[in-house]
Design a protein around this motif. Structure first.
Motif, short mmCIF file in Angstrom:
data_model
loop_
_atom_site.label_atom_id
_atom_site.label_comp_id
_atom_site.label_asym_id
_atom_site.label_seq_id
_atom_site.Cartn_x
_atom_site.Cartn_y
_atom_site.Cartn_z
N GLN A 130 0.82 -1.19 0.00
CA GLN A 130 0.00 0.00 0.00
C GLN A 130 0.86 1.25 0.00
O GLN A 130 1.87 1.35 0.68
N ARG A 170 -12.02 -0.57 0.60
CA ARG A 170 -10.94 0.31 1.09
C ARG A 170 -10.76 0.16 2.60
O ARG A 170 -9.63 0.15 3.11
N LYS A 171 -11.86 0.05 3.32
CA LYS A 171 -11.77 -0.08 4.78
C LYS A 171 -11.14 -1.41 5.17
O LYS A 171 -10.40 -1.48 6.15
N ARG A 194 -8.84 -2.99 3.42
CA ARG A 194 -7.41 -2.77 3.19
C ARG A 194 -6.80 -1.94 4.30
O ARG A 194 -5.69 -2.24 4.80
N ASP A 195 -7.49 -0.90 4.72
CA ASP A 195 -6.95 -0.02 5.75
C ASP A 195 -6.82 -0.71 7.10
O ASP A 195 -6.08 -0.25 7.97
#
Length: 260
Positions: free
Chosen positions: A2, A197-198, A200-201
């Motif tokens: 990332q 996305r969340k 991944r975060d």
């Protein structure tokens, strides 16, 4: 990987081969997943995407090549073997039990039992499961009016979010998502992409299998292209275009080895 940070692969396929009768679905396929990234796997129908994913999640045993987790060769004994090391899958059909509520679906196959004698008798701890479900949905920003309502009463986007939340609740390494926005409206697609996305975060890598190229470019950190059972190109999403992706899928261009 990332944010462009170079790291060692988390999950990797090297030279995978899979043959069904006279059809060679994988012809020495490679694929790489780095920690904390969204990597898209794209390719035309018949490129071998489904077979590659099935080998990586333990549903199919390859005929040749190897799969590495943290650089160590592994051989999954079915999907349960992959789940045991933190790899989960959100299938296109979602695999939800429509007559059960969202909380029950989150714990499907992993139900919590009450303590003591009640647990020995197989009595479920519905309160604990419901509390954990509410927490899991909140972590992904999933808003359900009633977690006790049967999944059949939810919208398509809400069902997709329940399936994603279930996988994320149990995944510690990688979540595979097969066409997660298919048949959804614009608003619902946006919510699912935000959920990706969340995930991944939170440090869980996401493998996105999709035919929607604009969505791929909007959410993925990297893109890997499969064609005729082989990886033919790798791109950093921020450095590529729709034309390049289509060119790689059709064989007009190839850049295998250029983008890590």
């Amino acid at each position: 990987m990332q944010g462009g940070t170079v790291s060692e692969p988390l999950l990797e396929a090297r030279g995978l081969i899979k043959t069904y009768g006279q059809v060679q679905a994988l012809r020495g396929a490679n694929f790489t997943v780095y920690p904390g990234e969204v990597v898209a796997l794209i390719g035309d129908n018949g490129a071998g995407k489904s077979t590659l994913v099935k080998t990586l999640v333990g549903a199919v045993a390859p005929d040749g090549g190897e799969i590495l987790l943290d650089g160590v060769p592994v051989a999954f004994n079915g999907p349960q073997g992959a789940q045991a090391v933190g790899i989960e899958t959100v299938y296109q059909d979602l695999a939800l039990a429509m007559d059960l509520d969202a909380a029950a679906n989150l714990f499907l196959g992993r139900e919590k039992l009450r303590g003591g004698l009640l647990g020995a008798l197989g009595v479920l701890d519905k309160g604990a499961m419901r509390a954990r479900a509410v927490e899991a949905f909140a972590e992904l920003g999933v808003k359900l009016k009633d977690v006790n309502a049967p999944v059949a009463t939810l919208s398509g986007g809400q069902r997709q979010s329940v399936a994603i939340a279930r996988s994320v609740a149990w995944a510690s390494r990688v979540v595979f998502m097969d066409e997660p926005t298919a048949a959804l409206g614009v608003v619902q697609r946006g919510r699912v992409l935000e959920s990706i996305r969340k995930v991944r975060d939170r440090g869980v890598s996401v493998v996105l299998i999709s035919h929607n190229m604009p969505e791929v470019l909007s959410v993925a950190d990297r893109v890997e292209v499969l064609r005729l059972g082989q990886r033919v190109a790798r791109f950093r999403a921020a450095d590529t275009s729709l034309d390049e992706l289509v060119g790689a899928m059709t064989g007009a261009i190839a850049n295998e080895g250029e983008a890590a």
